[in-house]
Scaffold this motif. Structure first.
Motif, PDB file in Angstrom:
ATOM      1  N   ARG A 339      34.553  36.685  34.047  1.00  0.00           N
ATOM      2  CA  ARG A 339      34.194  36.955  35.441  1.00  0.00           C
ATOM      3  C   ARG A 339      35.410  36.861  36.355  1.00  0.00           C
ATOM      4  N   THR A 340      36.199  35.819  36.167  1.00  0.00           N
ATOM      5  CA  THR A 340      37.370  35.614  37.021  1.00  0.00           C
ATOM      6  C   THR A 340      38.347  36.764  36.884  1.00  0.00           C
ATOM      7  N   ARG A 341      38.617  37.171  35.635  1.00  0.00           N
ATOM      8  CA  ARG A 341      39.592  38.228  35.384  1.00  0.00           C
ATOM      9  C   ARG A 341      39.104  39.569  35.931  1.00  0.00           C
ATOM     10  N   LEU A 346      38.752  43.925  39.980  1.00  0.00           N
ATOM     11  CA  LEU A 346      37.893  44.789  40.785  1.00  0.00           C
ATOM     12  C   LEU A 346      38.293  44.752  42.255  1.00  0.00           C
ATOM     13  N   LEU A 347      38.574  43.563  42.774  1.00  0.00           N
ATOM     14  CA  LEU A 347      38.974  43.469  44.180  1.00  0.00           C
ATOM     15  C   LEU A 347      40.309  44.184  44.387  1.00  0.00           C
ATOM     16  N   CYS A 348      41.222  44.015  43.475  1.00  0.00           N
ATOM     17  CA  CYS A 348      42.515  44.688  43.592  1.00  0.00           C
ATOM     18  C   CYS A 348      42.342  46.204  43.495  1.00  0.00           C
ATOM     19  N   TRP A 349      41.441  46.642  42.618  1.00  0.00           N
ATOM     20  CA  TRP A 349      41.152  48.088  42.478  1.00  0.00           C
ATOM     21  C   TRP A 349      40.612  48.651  43.788  1.00  0.00           C
ATOM     22  N   LEU A 350      39.723  47.898  44.446  1.00  0.00           N
ATOM     23  CA  LEU A 350      39.160  48.341  45.723  1.00  0.00           C
ATOM     24  C   LEU A 350      40.215  48.362  46.825  1.00  0.00           C
ATOM     25  N   GLU A 351      41.071  47.354  46.832  1.00  0.00           N
ATOM     26  CA  GLU A 351      42.078  47.255  47.886  1.00  0.00           C
ATOM     27  C   GLU A 351      43.187  48.292  47.740  1.00  0.00           C
ATOM     28  N   HIS A 352      43.438  48.747  46.516  1.00  0.00           N
ATOM     29  CA  HIS A 352      44.517  49.718  46.272  1.00  0.00           C
ATOM     30  C   HIS A 352      43.982  51.105  45.932  1.00  0.00           C
ATOM     31  N   GLY A 354      42.158  52.301  43.719  1.00  0.00           N
ATOM     32  CA  GLY A 354      42.191  52.706  42.317  1.00  0.00           C
ATOM     33  C   GLY A 354      43.556  53.111  41.786  1.00  0.00           C
ATOM     34  N   ASN A 355      44.642  52.842  42.521  1.00  0.00           N
ATOM     35  CA  ASN A 355      45.989  53.227  42.083  1.00  0.00           C
ATOM     36  C   ASN A 355      46.465  52.252  41.001  1.00  0.00           C
ATOM     37  N   THR A 356      46.520  52.735  39.761  1.00  0.00           N
ATOM     38  CA  THR A 356      46.819  51.869  38.612  1.00  0.00           C
ATOM     39  C   THR A 356      48.177  51.181  38.711  1.00  0.00           C
ATOM     40  N   PRO A 357      49.283  51.892  39.021  1.00  0.00           N
ATOM     41  CA  PRO A 357      50.584  51.208  39.110  1.00  0.00           C
ATOM     42  C   PRO A 357      50.583  50.100  40.177  1.00  0.00           C
ATOM     43  N   ASP A 358      49.966  50.357  41.321  1.00  0.00           N
ATOM     44  CA  ASP A 358      49.936  49.335  42.377  1.00  0.00           C
ATOM     45  C   ASP A 358      49.123  48.121  41.938  1.00  0.00           C
ATOM     46  N   ILE A 359      48.014  48.374  41.247  1.00  0.00           N
ATOM     47  CA  ILE A 359      47.182  47.267  40.757  1.00  0.00           C
ATOM     48  C   ILE A 359      47.953  46.442  39.728  1.00  0.00           C
ATOM     49  N   ALA A 360      48.607  47.132  38.841  1.00  0.00           N
ATOM     50  CA  ALA A 360      49.381  46.432  37.811  1.00  0.00           C
ATOM     51  C   ALA A 360      50.465  45.569  38.434  1.00  0.00           C
ATOM     52  N   GLN A 361      51.156  46.094  39.427  1.00  0.00           N
ATOM     53  CA  GLN A 361      52.203  45.319  40.103  1.00  0.00           C
ATOM     54  C   GLN A 361      51.615  44.115  40.835  1.00  0.00           C
ATOM     55  N   ALA A 362      50.475  44.309  41.515  1.00  0.00           N
ATOM     56  CA  ALA A 362      49.868  43.213  42.270  1.00  0.00           C
ATOM     57  C   ALA A 362      49.386  42.103  41.345  1.00  0.00           C
ATOM     58  N   LEU A 363      48.870  42.480  40.176  1.00  0.00           N
ATOM     59  CA  LEU A 363      48.330  41.473  39.251  1.00  0.00           C
ATOM     60  C   LEU A 363      49.353  41.022  38.206  1.00  0.00           C
ATOM     61  N   ALA A 364      50.523  41.668  38.227  1.00  0.00           N
ATOM     62  CA  ALA A 364      51.585  41.332  37.256  1.00  0.00           C
ATOM     63  C   ALA A 364      51.085  41.508  35.816  1.00  0.00           C
ATOM     64  N   ILE A 365      50.415  42.638  35.557  1.00  0.00           N
ATOM     65  CA  ILE A 365      49.950  42.960  34.212  1.00  0.00           C
ATOM     66  C   ILE A 365      50.358  44.394  33.889  1.00  0.00           C
ATOM     67  N   PRO A 367      50.028  48.363  33.036  1.00  0.00           N
ATOM     68  CA  PRO A 367      49.080  49.403  33.485  1.00  0.00           C
ATOM     69  C   PRO A 367      47.975  49.682  32.488  1.00  0.00           C
ATOM     70  N   GLN A 368      48.296  49.592  31.179  1.00  0.00           N
ATOM     71  CA  GLN A 368      47.265  49.836  30.181  1.00  0.00           C
ATOM     72  C   GLN A 368      46.166  48.785  30.238  1.00  0.00           C
ATOM     73  N   THR A 369      46.573  47.545  30.571  1.00  0.00           N
ATOM     74  CA  THR A 369      45.580  46.467  30.734  1.00  0.00           C
ATOM     75  C   THR A 369      44.673  46.765  31.919  1.00  0.00           C
ATOM     76  N   VAL A 370      45.282  47.296  32.982  1.00  0.00           N
ATOM     77  CA  VAL A 370      44.488  47.672  34.160  1.00  0.00           C
ATOM     78  C   VAL A 370      43.448  48.709  33.759  1.00  0.00           C
ATOM     79  N   ARG A 371      43.870  49.742  32.998  1.00  0.00           N
ATOM     80  CA  ARG A 371      42.946  50.809  32.615  1.00  0.00           C
ATOM     81  C   ARG A 371      41.807  50.267  31.753  1.00  0.00           C
ATOM     82  N   TYR A 372      42.130  49.333  30.877  1.00  0.00           N
ATOM     83  CA  TYR A 372      41.100  48.745  30.013  1.00  0.00           C
ATOM     84  C   TYR A 372      40.067  47.978  30.851  1.00  0.00           C
TER      85      TYR A 372
END
Length: 411
Positions: A339-341, A346-352, A354-365, A367-372
């Protein structure tokens, strides 16, 4: 009896009182019918006042008694003289009822009792007029306007007496500093004081009443912080359990406020009319509470206007819990770690958007992890993520959890 009631066609009376306009709208011949009843009506009003208000249930003697009797007689004659005649009646009664308020204060009387006396007098007057109207078969429309005029008049003379009482009270406090302290109390009172009362007290305190004010809640950072350096017309209370100040000139005083408050943490409430100063203080204190809880940063000066969304999100805990249960239901059966992860993603996806590179940078993970994770969220939430209204609810719930530092399954 004949006669129509028209207000648009008659000249406007001197003054803007609603009662005078109503009396003037009545057929002129009514004045002659009521005039012989002036004394009996005045006696009826006095009897009702003494019956209904314990403070007046005694012989009315001395200057106070003379003034009360005069006020009742003047009220009756003023109303009768105003019927159908918008210009001839002298406007002397406002001053008289201001003096009544002053006299009540001077004699140690209660303002509440005085206002109760006005209400009792109004009821007695209406009963007398209704009885007379039925006996003479006055039209129902005439009686309705008469009733409205009586109670409008009672409201007006009561406001004048409140003004006189408040002014006498202010003058009795002595020093200008005490008057301003009393003004500050009235400005922050709940329920709010009337504009007329505030204007009278402000005049006594030599404090020009502004169009807008702002209240600043203060929190000492140390044991004995220095007194804030503020303009002479700023009202200040540092002795109460919740220190605060009120500025009549927000444009002037809120610029550079940080430099004038060494040793203090401050939260600035919204700009409001003087009669709504208590509302400004309430939100300033709520903002200060956000600061203490770490939900609005930790700056020397924090403005409520910069945190309206946070206040809104956290305003009602029950509704937040209900919204969370509804909007985040797809996460309910996951483990706490999952749930936490996924909530964070999800919140980062909404705030960005759906931009995968931006989400990955914000979460420090990666991009493939973001897509999964986004794929997992799509399976869990389905069409909800395509519905703008449901996306907004989800984002609101997740943002509130992040502010509160609580798990995504409860606030």
């Amino acid at each position: 009896m004949t006669g129509t009631i028209t207000q648009a066609a008659i000249p406007q009376p001197r003054g803007t009182g609603r009662a005078r306009q109503l009396w003037c709208s009545l057929p002129t011949e009514l004045a002659g019918r009521f005039r012989p009843h002036a004394d009996p009506l005045a006696r009826r009003i006095l009897e009702e006042v003494q019956r209904a208000v314990p403070e007046y249930a005694k012989p009315l003697e001395g200057e106070f008694g003379k003034m009360i009797v005069l006020a009742i007689e003047q009220a009756v004659l003023s109303c009768i003289d105003s019927i159908g005649d918008p210009v001839s009646t002298p406007d002397t009664w406002p001053k008289l009822f201001v003096e009544v308020g002053k006299r009540v204060h001077h004699d140690g009387g209660s303002l509440n009792s005085l206002q109760a006396a006005y209400r009792a007098g109004g009821r007695a007057a209406w009963r007398y007029v209704a009885e007379l109207g039925q006996a003479h078969r006055f039209p129902a429309a005439v009686l309705c306007v008469g009733a409205e005029a009586i109670f409008a008049y009672v409201e007006e003379i009561s406001s004048y007496s409140v003004e006189g009482y408040t002014l006498a009270q202010a003058m009795a406090t002595g020093t200008l500093e005490r008057r301003r302290r009393r003004l500050f109390e009235l400005l922050l009172a709940t329920p709010p004081s009337s504009p007329a009362t505030l204007a009278t007290m402000a005049e006594a305190a030599q404090w020009p009443l502004p169009d807008r004010v702002a209240v600043v809640a203060l929190d000492p950072r140390g044991e004995q912080p220095p007194t804030p350096q503020v303009a002479a017309d700023v009202l200040l209370d540092l002795e109460g359990p919740e220190p605060c100040l009120l500025t009549p000139n927000p444009d002037r005083d809120l610029r550079g406020l940080e430099g004038r408050l060494p040793g203090w943490r401050a939260a600035v409430g919204p700009r409001v009319r003087p009669a709504d100063a208590a509302t400004s203080l309430r939100w300033a204190r709520r903002t200060l509470d956000l600061v203490r809880r770490g939900l609005a940063g930790d700056h020397p000066v924090t403005h409520t206007a910069d945190h309206l969304a946070t206040h809104w999100l956290l305003a009602d805990r029950f509704l937040l819990d209900e919204l969370s249960a509804k909007a985040l239901a797809p996460l309910a059966n996951l483990t706490v770690k999952q749930r936490t992860r996924l909530a964070e993603t999800l919140l980062c996806w909404l705030e960005h958007n759906g931009n995968t590179p931006d989400i990955a940078q914000a979460l420090a993970i990666h991009p493939q992890t973001v897509r999964y994770r986004v794929s997992q969220l799509g399976e869990l939430f389905g069409d909800r993520l395509a519905d703008p209204a449901k996306r907004l609810e989800i984002q609101m719930a997740l943002t509130a959890h992040r502010l509160l530092g609580t798990p995504a399954d409860r606030a």
